[in-house]
Design a protein around this motif. Structure first.
Motif, short mmCIF file in Angstrom:
data_model
loop_
_atom_site.label_atom_id
_atom_site.label_comp_id
_atom_site.label_asym_id
_atom_site.label_seq_id
_atom_site.Cartn_x
_atom_site.Cartn_y
_atom_site.Cartn_z
N SER A 163 9.00 0.80 -5.54
CA SER A 163 9.38 1.31 -6.86
C SER A 163 10.41 0.43 -7.55
O SER A 163 10.50 0.41 -8.76
CB SER A 163 9.89 2.74 -6.74
OG SER A 163 11.13 2.77 -6.08
N LYS A 164 11.17 -0.33 -6.76
CA LYS A 164 12.19 -1.23 -7.33
C LYS A 164 11.65 -2.64 -7.53
O LYS A 164 12.40 -3.55 -7.83
CB LYS A 164 13.41 -1.28 -6.41
CG LYS A 164 14.14 0.04 -6.32
CD LYS A 164 15.28 -0.04 -5.32
CE LYS A 164 15.93 1.33 -5.17
NZ LYS A 164 16.88 1.37 -4.07
N GLY A 165 10.35 -2.81 -7.33
CA GLY A 165 9.76 -4.14 -7.48
C GLY A 165 10.15 -5.05 -6.34
O GLY A 165 10.15 -6.27 -6.49
N GLY A 166 10.44 -4.50 -5.20
CA GLY A 166 10.89 -5.29 -4.05
C GLY A 166 9.77 -5.90 -3.25
O GLY A 166 9.98 -6.46 -2.19
N THR A 221 11.55 4.16 2.78
CA THR A 221 12.06 2.81 2.57
C THR A 221 11.03 1.94 1.86
O THR A 221 11.35 1.20 0.92
CB THR A 221 12.46 2.17 3.93
OG1 THR A 221 13.48 2.97 4.52
CG2 THR A 221 12.97 0.74 3.74
N ASP A 250 8.22 -8.74 -3.06
CA ASP A 250 8.24 -10.14 -3.48
C ASP A 250 7.05 -10.90 -2.91
O ASP A 250 6.53 -10.57 -1.85
CB ASP A 250 9.54 -10.81 -3.00
CG ASP A 250 10.76 -10.18 -3.64
OD1 ASP A 250 10.65 -9.69 -4.79
OD2 ASP A 250 11.81 -10.14 -2.98
N ASP A 267 10.71 3.12 -1.74
CA ASP A 267 11.85 2.65 -2.54
C ASP A 267 11.70 1.18 -2.90
O ASP A 267 11.94 0.78 -4.04
CB ASP A 267 13.17 2.87 -1.80
CG ASP A 267 13.57 4.33 -1.71
OD1 ASP A 267 12.97 5.16 -2.43
OD2 ASP A 267 14.46 4.64 -0.89
N ALA A 268 11.31 0.38 -1.92
CA ALA A 268 11.16 -1.06 -2.16
C ALA A 268 10.08 -1.32 -3.20
O ALA A 268 10.25 -2.15 -4.09
CB ALA A 268 10.83 -1.78 -0.86
#
Length: 168
Positions: free
Chosen positions: A127-130, A121, A132, A124-125
């Motif tokens: 790699s997606k630029g999550g 998780t 913030d 994934d966050a």
């Protein structure tokens, strides 16, 4: 006991930082090592001793003479079993007996699945630029990691409290 003192001095020097062994080795084995090494070297033998508890099978100490002796190969036939056993040992309090049961191994497998999911998780966050930034410009994930690392370090500094460190 003399061979332990001789090998320690040859490979590690007069004073070693850490010496580990089973609680059953405190006397006479470790006391003899201290007497021999400090007498020969005129220096402290060891700065820190760590004595682990016994491995229990159910509620009984594992022992060849009791007929409940297991090898890792026999007790953990798959790579998932070996990984779970490693987690079980690493997340236990080193001084207490380690109770090896099917339930304990199953709980360790469950904990590893949760850790694997958390790792995926987070990956994934990221790699997606999550990741913030909050209003202060600090990363949400970075702040959470720093907080948990601090908690981990406090637990480890408290007599290597791996149960507390791994519960986070």
């Amino acid at each position: 006991h003399l061979e332990c003192s001789a090998m320690s001095r040859k490979y590690l020097g007069d004073t070693i930082d850490l010496h580990a062994g089973g609680v059953d080795l405190k006397f006479p084995h470790h006391e003899n090592e201290i007497a021999q090494s400090e007498g020969a070297n005129c220096a402290p033998f060891c700065n820190c001793w760590v004595h682990n508890g016994f491995v229990n099978i159910g509620d009984e100490k594992m022992s060849k003479s009791k007929g409940n002796f297991l090898t890792l190969r026999g007790a953990c036939p798959t790579s998932d079993d070996v990984r779970a056993y490693r987690y079980l040992v690493a997340s236990s309090q080193y001084r207490n007996p380690l109770s090896f049961t099917d339930a304990a191994l199953g709980a360790a497998k469950g904990a590893l699945k949760r850790l694997d999911r958390a790792k995926a998780t987070i990956g994934d966050a990221l790699s997606k630029g999550g990741d913030d930034l909050d209003s202060t410009g600090e990363s949400d994930i970075g702040a959470a990691v720093e907080k948990e690392l601090a908690n981990f370090e406090v637990a480890i500094a408290d007599d290597l409290s791996m149960p507390r460190a791994s519960a986070r």
